[in-house]
Design an enzyme around this catalytic site. Sequence first.
Site, PDB file in Angstrom:
ATOM      1  N   GLU A  16       0.813  -1.223   0.000  1.00  0.00           N
ATOM      2  CA  GLU A  16       0.000   0.000   0.000  1.00  0.00           C
ATOM      3  C   GLU A  16       0.851   1.281   0.000  1.00  0.00           C
ATOM      4  O   GLU A  16       0.340   2.354  -0.321  1.00  0.00           O
ATOM      5  CB  GLU A  16      -0.954  -0.015   1.201  1.00  0.00           C
ATOM      6  CG  GLU A  16      -2.043  -1.077   1.048  1.00  0.00           C
ATOM      7  CD  GLU A  16      -2.883  -1.302   2.290  1.00  0.00           C
ATOM      8  OE1 GLU A  16      -4.068  -1.617   2.150  1.00  0.00           O
ATOM      9  OE2 GLU A  16      -2.350  -1.182   3.421  1.00  0.00           O
ATOM     10  N   ASP A 204     -12.032  -6.536  -3.079  1.00  0.00           N
ATOM     11  CA  ASP A 204     -12.919  -7.708  -2.978  1.00  0.00           C
ATOM     12  C   ASP A 204     -14.305  -7.248  -2.559  1.00  0.00           C
ATOM     13  O   ASP A 204     -14.516  -6.089  -2.246  1.00  0.00           O
ATOM     14  CB  ASP A 204     -12.353  -8.717  -1.968  1.00  0.00           C
ATOM     15  CG  ASP A 204     -12.189  -8.094  -0.601  1.00  0.00           C
ATOM     16  OD1 ASP A 204     -11.092  -7.575  -0.306  1.00  0.00           O
ATOM     17  OD2 ASP A 204     -13.168  -8.080   0.171  1.00  0.00           O
TER      18      ASP A 204
HETATM   19  N1  ADE Z   1      -9.428  -5.100   3.268  1.00  0.00           N
HETATM   20  C1  ADE Z   1      -9.650  -5.506   2.020  1.00  0.00           C
HETATM   21  N2  ADE Z   1     -10.724  -6.317   1.951  1.00  0.00           N
HETATM   22  C2  ADE Z   1     -11.200  -6.414   3.214  1.00  0.00           C
HETATM   23  C3  ADE Z   1     -12.267  -7.122   3.801  1.00  0.00           C
HETATM   24  N3  ADE Z   1     -13.082  -7.877   3.076  1.00  0.00           N
HETATM   25  N4  ADE Z   1     -12.459  -6.997   5.141  1.00  0.00           N
HETATM   26  C4  ADE Z   1     -11.640  -6.225   5.886  1.00  0.00           C
HETATM   27  N5  ADE Z   1     -10.606  -5.554   5.369  1.00  0.00           N
HETATM   28  C5  ADE Z   1     -10.386  -5.641   4.044  1.00  0.00           C
END
Ligand code: ADE
Length: 241
Positions: A16, A204
């Site tokens: 990041e 996601d």
């Molecule tokens: N960072 C990226 N995806 C995430 C998720 N599904 N839950 C928590 N932090 C995240």
Amino acid sequence: MQCAKGIGVIGAMDVEIDLLRQVMREQGSCEEVQAGPYTFYRGTMEGTPIVVVQCQIGMVNAAACTQRLIDEFGVAAVVNTGVAGSLNADINIGDVVVATDAVNHYMDVGNLGYAPGQTPGLSTLSFPCDETLRQAALSAAAELQVTTWEGRVASSDLFVREDADKQRIVSQFGASCCEMEGAAIAQVCWLNQIPCAILRAISDKADGSAEVDYPTFEAAAAKTCANLTRLMIGSFSGFSM
Ligand code: ADE
């Protein structure tokens, strides 16, 4: 925005902040300062003084690192860059969320009459993001031509990957995305009365598909957000430092 001591930038993971460190080095301005467990990267980014640091994953790591960043460097503002899971079917992988505010979605003292997310003793339920920084982020996102949303970020130490958790966070908080540091960083900024911004790119959908999607899209999403951060920070180069 007075940036006398620059802007602090926090990312949880290497991926990041990698691009930011790289750009600082390319621009000939990246001094490494060790303080406690942290390596801070101090220099300028597109002419704006900044201090970049990796906090590691999770709320406690994020809070401890934010306080150290503020105490050691007296930064004028803090920007959190990173990836997140989407909580809204319209917000897709690769899109960006510029946070309006952030909430700790695991804080629950409902038995004593507190609202979900409210920390006893604090006068706010969610921690607001700074309007000037948000507008700068939105302008930078428009320049990058990335699909961008404004909304609440929900944070906790949970990697959200089950529908039940996702639905709870949406129904209790109306959040747009979830991650694991933003609310802690925003809370520490709120306590110190320092403006903050949270920029997140979606890796996601925070459901059963996250197991496959997250490792697939993490790097690209992290890079999108770091690029956005770079552009946004550059827009403060004309301000008095
Ligand atoms: N960072 C990226 N995806 C995430 C998720 N599904 N839950 C928590 N932090 C995240």
